[in-house]
Design a protein around this motif. Structure first.
Motif, mmCIF file in Angstrom:
data_model
loop_
_atom_site.group_PDB
_atom_site.id
_atom_site.type_symbol
_atom_site.label_atom_id
_atom_site.label_comp_id
_atom_site.label_asym_id
_atom_site.label_seq_id
_atom_site.Cartn_x
_atom_site.Cartn_y
_atom_site.Cartn_z
ATOM 1 N N THR A 1 -13.749 -16.988 -16.520
ATOM 2 C CA THR A 1 -14.736 -16.804 -17.555
ATOM 3 C C THR A 1 -16.137 -16.986 -16.983
ATOM 4 O O THR A 1 -17.011 -16.168 -17.235
ATOM 5 C CB THR A 1 -14.495 -17.799 -18.704
ATOM 6 N N GLY A 2 -16.342 -18.044 -16.253
ATOM 7 C CA GLY A 2 -17.661 -18.322 -15.695
ATOM 8 C C GLY A 2 -18.114 -17.276 -14.681
ATOM 9 O O GLY A 2 -19.269 -16.844 -14.688
ATOM 10 N N LEU A 3 -17.204 -16.871 -13.828
ATOM 11 C CA LEU A 3 -17.533 -15.862 -12.817
ATOM 12 C C LEU A 3 -17.816 -14.509 -13.470
ATOM 13 O O LEU A 3 -18.773 -13.811 -13.094
ATOM 14 C CB LEU A 3 -16.384 -15.738 -11.811
ATOM 15 N N THR A 4 -17.035 -14.159 -14.455
ATOM 16 C CA THR A 4 -17.275 -12.914 -15.192
ATOM 17 C C THR A 4 -18.626 -12.970 -15.892
ATOM 18 O O THR A 4 -19.397 -12.005 -15.850
ATOM 19 C CB THR A 4 -16.169 -12.685 -16.239
ATOM 20 N N ALA A 5 -18.922 -14.098 -16.531
ATOM 21 C CA ALA A 5 -20.200 -14.250 -17.232
ATOM 22 C C ALA A 5 -21.373 -14.150 -16.268
ATOM 23 O O ALA A 5 -22.379 -13.495 -16.572
ATOM 24 C CB ALA A 5 -20.231 -15.585 -17.976
ATOM 25 N N ALA A 6 -21.252 -14.769 -15.111
ATOM 26 C CA ALA A 6 -22.345 -14.730 -14.134
ATOM 27 C C ALA A 6 -22.602 -13.315 -13.648
ATOM 28 O O ALA A 6 -23.757 -12.864 -13.583
ATOM 29 C CB ALA A 6 -22.019 -15.648 -12.962
ATOM 30 N N GLY A 7 -21.559 -12.600 -13.318
ATOM 31 C CA GLY A 7 -21.719 -11.233 -12.831
ATOM 32 C C GLY A 7 -22.249 -10.287 -13.900
ATOM 33 O O GLY A 7 -23.163 -9.497 -13.654
ATOM 34 N N LEU A 8 -21.683 -10.394 -15.096
ATOM 35 C CA LEU A 8 -22.111 -9.490 -16.165
ATOM 36 C C LEU A 8 -23.499 -9.837 -16.688
ATOM 37 O O LEU A 8 -24.234 -8.941 -17.116
ATOM 38 C CB LEU A 8 -21.094 -9.489 -17.302
ATOM 39 N N ALA A 9 -23.882 -11.113 -16.663
ATOM 40 C CA ALA A 9 -25.231 -11.488 -17.092
ATOM 41 C C ALA A 9 -26.269 -10.812 -16.211
ATOM 42 O O ALA A 9 -27.286 -10.311 -16.685
ATOM 43 C CB ALA A 9 -25.398 -12.999 -17.060
ATOM 44 N N ARG A 10 -26.002 -10.794 -14.932
ATOM 45 C CA ARG A 10 -26.911 -10.124 -13.993
ATOM 46 C C ARG A 10 -26.960 -8.624 -14.266
ATOM 47 O O ARG A 10 -28.021 -8.022 -14.307
ATOM 48 C CB ARG A 10 -26.417 -10.372 -12.572
ATOM 49 N N LEU A 11 -25.792 -8.031 -14.451
ATOM 50 C CA LEU A 11 -25.709 -6.599 -14.732
ATOM 51 C C LEU A 11 -26.375 -6.249 -16.061
ATOM 52 O O LEU A 11 -27.158 -5.293 -16.144
ATOM 53 C CB LEU A 11 -24.245 -6.153 -14.744
ATOM 54 N N PHE A 12 -26.098 -7.015 -17.103
ATOM 55 C CA PHE A 12 -26.681 -6.753 -18.412
ATOM 56 C C PHE A 12 -28.195 -6.940 -18.392
ATOM 57 O O PHE A 12 -28.925 -6.205 -19.057
ATOM 58 C CB PHE A 12 -26.066 -7.647 -19.482
ATOM 59 N N GLY A 13 -28.674 -7.939 -17.652
ATOM 60 C CA GLY A 13 -30.114 -8.150 -17.546
ATOM 61 C C GLY A 13 -30.812 -6.974 -16.897
ATOM 62 O O GLY A 13 -31.847 -6.509 -17.372
ATOM 63 N N TRP A 14 -30.223 -6.489 -15.821
ATOM 64 C CA TRP A 14 -30.787 -5.331 -15.132
ATOM 65 C C TRP A 14 -30.749 -4.099 -16.032
ATOM 66 O O TRP A 14 -31.721 -3.350 -16.141
ATOM 67 C CB TRP A 14 -30.022 -5.073 -13.837
ATOM 68 N N ALA A 15 -29.621 -3.885 -16.694
ATOM 69 C CA ALA A 15 -29.463 -2.701 -17.538
ATOM 70 C C ALA A 15 -30.373 -2.758 -18.767
ATOM 71 O O ALA A 15 -30.922 -1.732 -19.176
ATOM 72 C CB ALA A 15 -28.003 -2.553 -17.964
#
Length: 94
Positions: A1-15
């Motif tokens: 959960t934490g690793l998924t959140a970290a990766g997607l937070a970065r992706l969502f922020g950029w997008a």
């Protein structure tokens, strides 16, 4: 959960910066949080085995939106001096 959140937070922020809107990502996070109990009620988890990882990925996606994009919306909506009280309210509710 934490690793998924970290990766997607970065992706969502950029997008969100590239798109110029946080709305679609708030929607994606809401759908992910909705899907977890919907799957439990409609499908059940008997015999899922390793497919249960889907629930963790959905939770991570929702958490990514809450931790990054959701707080960004609060920062946009309550600028300057108002942000301190707004974030205190968010932490109290969470």
């Amino acid at each position: 959960t934490g690793l998924t959140a970290a990766g997607l937070a970065r992706l969502f922020g950029w997008a969100a910066a590239a798109l110029g809107s946080k709305g679609p990502f708030i929607f994606v996070g809401s759908i992910c949080f909705f899907a977890i109990p919907a799957l439990a009620l409609l499908v059940g988890f008997d015999g899922w085995g390793y497919w249960l990882v889907i629930l963790y990925l959905l939770q991570g996606c929702g958490r990514a939106v809450y931790e990054s994009t959701g707080k960004g919306v609060f920062a946009d909506f309550f600028p300057g001096e108002k942000s301190e009280g707004a974030f205190a309210n968010v932490m109290m509710q969470a």
